[in-house]
Scaffold this motif. Structure first.
Motif, PDB file in Angstrom:
ATOM      1  N   GLY A 124      12.942  -4.138 -10.192  1.00 25.08           N
ATOM      2  CA  GLY A 124      11.773  -4.583  -9.606  1.00 25.08           C
ATOM      3  C   GLY A 124      11.991  -4.115  -8.008  1.00 25.08           C
ATOM      4  O   GLY A 124      11.318  -4.673  -7.052  1.00 25.08           O
ATOM      5  N   ILE A 125      12.218  -2.851  -7.731  1.00 26.89           N
ATOM      6  CA  ILE A 125      12.525  -2.006  -6.599  1.00 26.89           C
ATOM      7  C   ILE A 125      10.766  -1.439  -6.053  1.00 26.89           C
ATOM      8  O   ILE A 125      10.552  -0.706  -7.039  1.00 26.89           O
ATOM      9  CB  ILE A 125      13.567  -1.048  -6.363  1.00 26.89           C
ATOM     10  CG1 ILE A 125      14.870  -1.598  -6.655  1.00 26.89           C
ATOM     11  CG2 ILE A 125      13.652  -0.375  -5.119  1.00 26.89           C
ATOM     12  CD1 ILE A 125      15.363  -2.813  -5.792  1.00 26.89           C
ATOM     13  N   PRO A 126      10.444  -1.803  -4.970  1.00 23.65           N
ATOM     14  CA  PRO A 126       9.135  -1.042  -4.576  1.00 23.65           C
ATOM     15  C   PRO A 126       9.322   0.480  -4.435  1.00 23.65           C
ATOM     16  O   PRO A 126      10.552   0.695  -3.948  1.00 23.65           O
ATOM     17  CB  PRO A 126       8.531  -1.840  -3.450  1.00 23.65           C
ATOM     18  CG  PRO A 126       9.815  -2.582  -2.665  1.00 23.65           C
ATOM     19  CD  PRO A 126      10.825  -2.807  -4.135  1.00 23.65           C
ATOM     20  N   ALA A 127       8.463   1.145  -4.898  1.00 29.42           N
ATOM     21  CA  ALA A 127       8.770   2.592  -4.784  1.00 29.42           C
ATOM     22  C   ALA A 127       7.479   3.339  -4.695  1.00 29.42           C
ATOM     23  O   ALA A 127       6.090   2.744  -4.925  1.00 29.42           O
ATOM     24  CB  ALA A 127       9.539   3.448  -5.890  1.00 29.42           C
ATOM     25  N   SER A 128       7.473   4.496  -4.205  1.00 28.59           N
ATOM     26  CA  SER A 128       6.120   5.330  -3.974  1.00 28.59           C
ATOM     27  C   SER A 128       6.805   6.721  -4.773  1.00 28.59           C
ATOM     28  O   SER A 128       7.707   7.540  -4.523  1.00 28.59           O
ATOM     29  CB  SER A 128       5.851   5.918  -2.805  1.00 28.59           C
ATOM     30  OG  SER A 128       4.693   6.845  -2.660  1.00 28.59           O
ATOM     31  N   ILE A 129       5.847   6.987  -5.834  1.00 30.58           N
ATOM     32  CA  ILE A 129       6.305   8.330  -6.870  1.00 30.58           C
ATOM     33  C   ILE A 129       5.335   9.327  -6.625  1.00 30.58           C
ATOM     34  O   ILE A 129       3.984   8.894  -6.673  1.00 30.58           O
ATOM     35  CB  ILE A 129       6.393   7.942  -8.162  1.00 30.58           C
ATOM     36  CG1 ILE A 129       7.461   6.632  -8.547  1.00 30.58           C
ATOM     37  CG2 ILE A 129       6.596   8.912  -9.044  1.00 30.58           C
ATOM     38  CD1 ILE A 129       7.101   6.149  -9.815  1.00 30.58           C
ATOM     39  N   GLN A 130       5.654  10.448  -6.195  1.00 30.13           N
ATOM     40  CA  GLN A 130       4.807  11.616  -5.851  1.00 30.13           C
ATOM     41  C   GLN A 130       5.260  12.812  -6.632  1.00 30.13           C
ATOM     42  O   GLN A 130       6.361  13.153  -6.441  1.00 30.13           O
ATOM     43  CB  GLN A 130       4.723  11.629  -4.248  1.00 30.13           C
ATOM     44  CG  GLN A 130       4.338  10.321  -3.452  1.00 30.13           C
ATOM     45  CD  GLN A 130       4.573  10.531  -2.087  1.00 30.13           C
ATOM     46  OE1 GLN A 130       4.697  11.840  -1.552  1.00 30.13           O
ATOM     47  NE2 GLN A 130       4.385   9.391  -1.343  1.00 30.13           N
ATOM     48  N   PHE A 141       0.732  -1.289  -0.015  1.00 27.42           N
ATOM     49  CA  PHE A 141       0.064   0.163   0.079  1.00 27.42           C
ATOM     50  C   PHE A 141       0.867   1.472   0.205  1.00 27.42           C
ATOM     51  O   PHE A 141       0.667   2.215  -0.585  1.00 27.42           O
ATOM     52  CB  PHE A 141      -0.829   0.070   1.206  1.00 27.42           C
ATOM     53  CG  PHE A 141      -1.737   1.216   1.340  1.00 27.42           C
ATOM     54  CD1 PHE A 141      -2.919   1.407   0.341  1.00 27.42           C
ATOM     55  CD2 PHE A 141      -1.467   2.289   2.300  1.00 27.42           C
ATOM     56  CE1 PHE A 141      -3.681   2.444   0.505  1.00 27.42           C
ATOM     57  CE2 PHE A 141      -2.448   3.365   2.396  1.00 27.42           C
ATOM     58  CZ  PHE A 141      -3.481   3.431   1.513  1.00 27.42           C
ATOM     59  N   ILE A 142       1.974   1.309   0.484  1.00 27.61           N
ATOM     60  CA  ILE A 142       2.556   2.508   0.849  1.00 27.61           C
ATOM     61  C   ILE A 142       3.902   2.445  -0.402  1.00 27.61           C
ATOM     62  O   ILE A 142       4.097   3.694  -0.695  1.00 27.61           O
ATOM     63  CB  ILE A 142       3.543   2.160   2.108  1.00 27.61           C
ATOM     64  CG1 ILE A 142       2.650   2.322   3.489  1.00 27.61           C
ATOM     65  CG2 ILE A 142       4.562   3.370   2.134  1.00 27.61           C
ATOM     66  CD1 ILE A 142       3.182   2.212   4.857  1.00 27.61           C
ATOM     67  N   TYR A 143       4.316   1.390  -0.903  1.00 23.41           N
ATOM     68  CA  TYR A 143       5.178   1.433  -2.090  1.00 23.41           C
ATOM     69  C   TYR A 143       4.401   0.594  -3.038  1.00 23.41           C
ATOM     70  O   TYR A 143       4.832  -0.429  -3.553  1.00 23.41           O
ATOM     71  CB  TYR A 143       6.521   0.761  -1.756  1.00 23.41           C
ATOM     72  CG  TYR A 143       7.008   1.396  -0.657  1.00 23.41           C
ATOM     73  CD1 TYR A 143       7.779   2.751  -0.651  1.00 23.41           C
ATOM     74  CD2 TYR A 143       6.970   0.912   0.865  1.00 23.41           C
ATOM     75  CE1 TYR A 143       8.254   3.499   0.342  1.00 23.41           C
ATOM     76  CE2 TYR A 143       7.722   1.563   1.849  1.00 23.41           C
ATOM     77  CZ  TYR A 143       8.271   2.933   1.568  1.00 23.41           C
ATOM     78  OH  TYR A 143       8.909   3.483   2.729  1.00 23.41           O
ATOM     79  N   PRO A 144       3.530   1.311  -4.011  1.00 18.29           N
ATOM     80  CA  PRO A 144       2.609   0.663  -4.895  1.00 18.29           C
ATOM     81  C   PRO A 144       3.374   0.275  -6.398  1.00 18.29           C
ATOM     82  O   PRO A 144       2.590  -0.354  -6.919  1.00 18.29           O
ATOM     83  CB  PRO A 144       1.476   1.538  -5.007  1.00 18.29           C
ATOM     84  CG  PRO A 144       1.897   2.671  -4.726  1.00 18.29           C
ATOM     85  CD  PRO A 144       3.050   2.713  -3.693  1.00 18.29           C
ATOM     86  N   ARG A 145       4.359   0.922  -6.437  1.00 17.43           N
ATOM     87  CA  ARG A 145       5.088   0.867  -7.813  1.00 17.43           C
ATOM     88  C   ARG A 145       6.219   0.019  -7.816  1.00 17.43           C
ATOM     89  O   ARG A 145       7.002  -0.138  -6.829  1.00 17.43           O
ATOM     90  CB  ARG A 145       5.409   2.576  -8.190  1.00 17.43           C
ATOM     91  CG  ARG A 145       4.270   3.572  -8.091  1.00 17.43           C
ATOM     92  CD  ARG A 145       3.274   3.248  -9.180  1.00 17.43           C
ATOM     93  NE  ARG A 145       3.745   3.500 -10.442  1.00 17.43           N
ATOM     94  CZ  ARG A 145       3.816   4.424 -11.261  1.00 17.43           C
ATOM     95  NH1 ARG A 145       3.286   5.582 -10.850  1.00 17.43           N
ATOM     96  NH2 ARG A 145       4.224   4.486 -12.602  1.00 17.43           N
ATOM     97  N   LYS A 146       6.715  -0.277  -8.883  1.00 20.54           N
ATOM     98  CA  LYS A 146       8.104  -1.269  -9.285  1.00 20.54           C
ATOM     99  C   LYS A 146       8.891  -0.049  -9.905  1.00 20.54           C
ATOM    100  O   LYS A 146       8.351   0.288 -11.084  1.00 20.54           O
ATOM    101  CB  LYS A 146       8.062  -2.380 -10.018  1.00 20.54           C
ATOM    102  CG  LYS A 146       7.076  -3.299  -9.045  1.00 20.54           C
ATOM    103  CD  LYS A 146       8.000  -3.872  -7.813  1.00 20.54           C
ATOM    104  CE  LYS A 146       7.227  -5.169  -7.051  1.00 20.54           C
ATOM    105  NZ  LYS A 146       8.121  -5.697  -6.185  1.00 20.54           N
TER     106      LYS A 146
END
Length: 115
Positions: A39-45, A3-8
């Motif tokens: 394949g690293i989880p991330a949050s882009i804002q 939920f916090i890091y929805p992107r790769k």
């Protein structure tokens, strides 16, 4: 993904430019990049501010900048450098302009690369 890091995201490093004298095109191309990690989880804002076009025409918009948050458990300090290329899960390419590390992990400042 969470939920916090929805992107790769994936990171690539542009190769060194070689040659002296009359050489071919020396710009940055995806073919000349080395993959660092994927394949690293991330949050882009999105950031509120951006950079102005240096020409300064009245109709020019600002170049958008983004924050990318990556947990420290997924990517070690020192892996990402300035000018590295980040590619998200939608295929959008970004250039890292400020990799900042703290107790929670990376907070990268990136700009979108035009294709």
């Amino acid at each position: 993904m969470s939920f916090i890091y929805p992107r790769k995201v994936a990171f690539r490093r542009p190769g060194a430019q070689h040659g002296i004298g009359a050489v071919g095109y020396g710009g940055q191309t995806p073919d000349a990049e080395d993959e660092i990690i994927c394949g690293i989880p991330a949050s882009i804002q999105a950031r509120r501010e951006g950079t102005n076009n240096p020409v300064g025409l009245p109709g020019d918009g600002k170049t958008p900048t983004w924050y990318v948050f990556i947990p420290k458990a997924k990517l070690a300090n020192g892996v990402v450098h300035n000018r590295d290329v980040m590619i998200d899960d939608l295929g959008i390419r970004y250039q890292v302009i400020q990799p900042y590390w703290d107790s929670l992990g990376y907070r990268l400042t990136v700009i979108t690369l035009d294709t």
